[in-house]
Design a protein around this motif. Structure first.
Motif, short mmCIF file in Angstrom:
data_model
loop_
_atom_site.label_atom_id
_atom_site.label_comp_id
_atom_site.label_asym_id
_atom_site.label_seq_id
_atom_site.Cartn_x
_atom_site.Cartn_y
_atom_site.Cartn_z
N VAL A 52 10.40 43.77 23.93
CA VAL A 52 11.56 44.68 23.83
C VAL A 52 12.55 44.35 24.95
N LEU A 53 12.02 43.83 26.05
CA LEU A 53 12.82 43.56 27.25
C LEU A 53 13.44 42.16 27.26
N ILE A 113 10.18 47.13 41.50
CA ILE A 113 9.84 47.56 40.13
C ILE A 113 10.31 46.49 39.15
N ALA A 117 9.50 48.41 29.96
CA ALA A 117 9.86 48.39 28.53
C ALA A 117 9.12 49.50 27.78
N VAL A 118 9.84 50.11 26.86
CA VAL A 118 9.27 51.15 25.99
C VAL A 118 9.53 50.71 24.55
N GLN A 123 11.35 55.27 22.32
CA GLN A 123 12.36 55.48 23.36
C GLN A 123 12.97 56.87 23.24
N LYS A 125 11.77 59.55 24.77
CA LYS A 125 10.75 60.61 24.91
C LYS A 125 10.25 60.72 26.35
N LYS A 126 11.07 60.25 27.28
CA LYS A 126 10.75 60.33 28.73
C LYS A 126 9.60 59.41 29.16
N GLY A 128 9.91 56.15 29.71
CA GLY A 128 10.49 55.29 30.75
C GLY A 128 10.53 56.03 32.09
N LEU A 149 14.96 47.64 42.37
CA LEU A 149 14.85 46.97 41.07
C LEU A 149 16.21 46.41 40.67
N CYS A 151 18.77 45.75 37.31
CA CYS A 151 18.95 46.16 35.91
C CYS A 151 20.36 45.84 35.43
N ASN A 155 21.74 50.04 31.79
CA ASN A 155 20.56 50.82 32.20
C ASN A 155 20.79 51.62 33.49
N PHE A 158 20.13 55.36 33.16
CA PHE A 158 18.69 55.66 33.08
C PHE A 158 18.09 55.70 34.48
N1 ACO Z 1 21.99 55.18 29.01
C1 ACO Z 1 22.11 56.48 29.41
N2 ACO Z 1 21.04 57.30 29.59
C2 ACO Z 1 19.83 56.81 29.32
C3 ACO Z 1 19.61 55.47 28.87
C4 ACO Z 1 20.78 54.65 28.74
N3 ACO Z 1 20.68 53.36 28.36
N4 ACO Z 1 18.28 55.27 28.69
C5 ACO Z 1 17.69 56.45 29.00
N5 ACO Z 1 18.61 57.36 29.39
C6 ACO Z 1 18.39 58.74 29.84
C7 ACO Z 1 17.73 59.58 28.77
O1 ACO Z 1 18.70 60.13 27.90
C8 ACO Z 1 17.02 60.63 29.60
O2 ACO Z 1 17.98 61.57 30.05
P1 ACO Z 1 17.67 63.17 30.06
O3 ACO Z 1 16.60 63.35 31.11
O4 ACO Z 1 18.96 63.79 30.43
O5 ACO Z 1 17.18 63.52 28.69
C9 ACO Z 1 16.55 59.84 30.84
O6 ACO Z 1 17.43 58.71 30.92
C10 ACO Z 1 15.11 59.36 30.72
O7 ACO Z 1 15.02 58.55 29.56
P2 ACO Z 1 13.63 58.14 28.89
O8 ACO Z 1 13.41 58.89 27.63
O9 ACO Z 1 12.54 58.20 29.90
O10 ACO Z 1 13.95 56.61 28.55
P3 ACO Z 1 13.08 55.62 27.63
O11 ACO Z 1 11.68 56.08 27.51
O12 ACO Z 1 13.83 55.38 26.37
O13 ACO Z 1 13.08 54.29 28.51
C11 ACO Z 1 14.18 52.18 28.90
C12 ACO Z 1 14.29 53.72 29.00
C13 ACO Z 1 12.97 51.70 29.69
C14 ACO Z 1 15.45 51.58 29.52
C15 ACO Z 1 14.02 51.82 27.41
O14 ACO Z 1 15.16 52.20 26.71
C16 ACO Z 1 13.77 50.33 27.15
O15 ACO Z 1 12.63 49.88 27.07
N6 ACO Z 1 14.85 49.54 26.98
C17 ACO Z 1 14.73 48.11 26.64
C18 ACO Z 1 14.15 47.29 27.79
C19 ACO Z 1 14.88 47.51 29.11
O16 ACO Z 1 16.10 47.45 29.17
N7 ACO Z 1 14.10 47.75 30.18
C20 ACO Z 1 14.60 47.97 31.54
C21 ACO Z 1 14.86 46.66 32.19
S1 ACO Z 1 15.20 46.80 33.96
C22 ACO Z 1 13.68 46.51 34.73
O17 ACO Z 1 12.72 46.13 34.10
C23 ACO Z 1 13.58 46.76 36.23
#
Ligand code: ACO
Length: 175
Positions: A52-53, A113, A117-118, A123, A125-126, A128, A149, A151, A155, A158
Motif C-alpha cells: 500500500v506504501l 518511524i 501502512a494500513v 483506512q 478507522k484510527k 494508523g 519520520l 512523509c 500525509n 495525518f
Molecule cells: N489527510 C488528512 N487527514 C488524514 C489523512 C490525510 N491523508 N489520513 C488520515 N487523516 C486523519 C483522519 O481523518 C483522522 O482524523 P480524526 O482523528 O479527526 O478523525 C486521523 O488522521 C487519524 O487517521 P487514521 O484513521 O488513524 O488513519 P489511517 O488508519 O487511514 O492511516 C495512513 C493513515 C497510514 C497514512 C494510511 O492512509 C495509509 O496507509 N496510507 C498509504 C501509505 C502511507 O502513505 N503511509 C505513510 C507513509 S510515511 C511513513 O511511513 C513514515
C-alpha cells in the motif's frame, strides 16, 4: 464474531508484547489486535499491506525469514508491529520504529518511524493513529530524546493529528 486469531503465546514474536501500551490497545476496535511482528507473518499478508506504501517485491519466505532474524539479532534496535484482523488472522496495518544510538546528547538515542501502512479497506478507522501512538511510546520508553519520520505533503495532516510537527527538510539520493 468468530475469531481465527492466533494467540500471541503461540507465536515467535520479534520483541516482547509487554512493550506495547495497554492504553493504546484498549482504544482499538474490538475486531483487531495489535502485536509485534511474528516469524510466521509472511503468511498473513505482511508484504501485501506494505505494498500500500511502495513497491514491494516478494523475496520468498526463506529470505523474508532471514531478514526477520538478522534484524532481530540487532538487539533493542528494530520494533516492527502489526495490526491483525481477528476475523481473518490477516495483517491490516504495519509500522516500525528504529532506535538509532548516538555519541551526542549524552549518548542519546533517536527513534525513526518507518514503513507505516494500513490496508485500503481499513483506512480511516484510527489504525494508523494507534500504530503511531504505539511506536512513539516504544521510542520514548527506550529513552529517545526525539522521534522523527519522513512523509509526503499529503500525509502531513495525518501526522499532525498524531501529535507531530513539521521540522526541517528531507534530502534523498537514490542509488
Ligand atoms: N489527510 C488528512 N487527514 C488524514 C489523512 C490525510 N491523508 N489520513 C488520515 N487523516 C486523519 C483522519 O481523518 C483522522 O482524523 P480524526 O482523528 O479527526 O478523525 C486521523 O488522521 C487519524 O487517521 P487514521 O484513521 O488513524 O488513519 P489511517 O488508519 O487511514 O492511516 C495512513 C493513515 C497510514 C497514512 C494510511 O492512509 C495509509 O496507509 N496510507 C498509504 C501509505 C502511507 O502513505 N503511509 C505513510 C507513509 S510515511 C511513513 O511511513 C513514515
Amino acid at each position: 464474531m468468530s475469531s481465527k486469531l492466533t494467540p500471541d503465546n503461540e507465536l515467535d514474536l520479534f520483541f516482547s508484547a509487554d512493550l506495547i501500551s495497554d492504553q493504546v490497545k484498549a482504544q482499538l476496535y474490538p475486531d483487531v489486535h495489535l502485536r509485534p511482528l511474528a516469524s510466521t507473518d509472511y503468511h498473513r499478508g505482511h508484504l501485501a499491506v506494505l505494498s500500500v506504501l511502495t513497491v514491494v517485491s516478494d523475496p520468498g519466505e526463506s529470505n523474508w525469514l532471514a531478514q526477520f532474524h538478522s534484524m532481530r539479532a540487532a538487539s533493542k534496535t528494530y520494533y516492527p508491529i502489526v495490526i491483525v484482523s481477528k476475523q481473518t488472522d490477516r495483517i491490516v496495518g504495519v509500522g516500525c520504529v528504529f532506535i538509532e544510538r548516538k555519541f551526542l546528547r549524552g549518548l542519546g538515542s533517536v527513534g525513526h518511524i518507518e514503513d507505516i501502512a494500513v490496508d485500503k479497506s481499513q483506512q480511516g478507522k484510527k489504525l494508523g493513529l494507534r500504530i503511531i501512538q504505539t511506536l512513539t511510546g516504544i521510542s520514548e520508553n527506550s529513552g529517545c530524546y526525539k522521534t522523527i519520520l519522513n512523509c509526503s505533503d499529503e500525509n502531513i495532516p495525518f501526522y499532525e493529528k498524531c501529535g507531530y510537527q513539521k521540522k526541517e527538510n528531507e534530502m534523498a539520493k537514490y542509488a
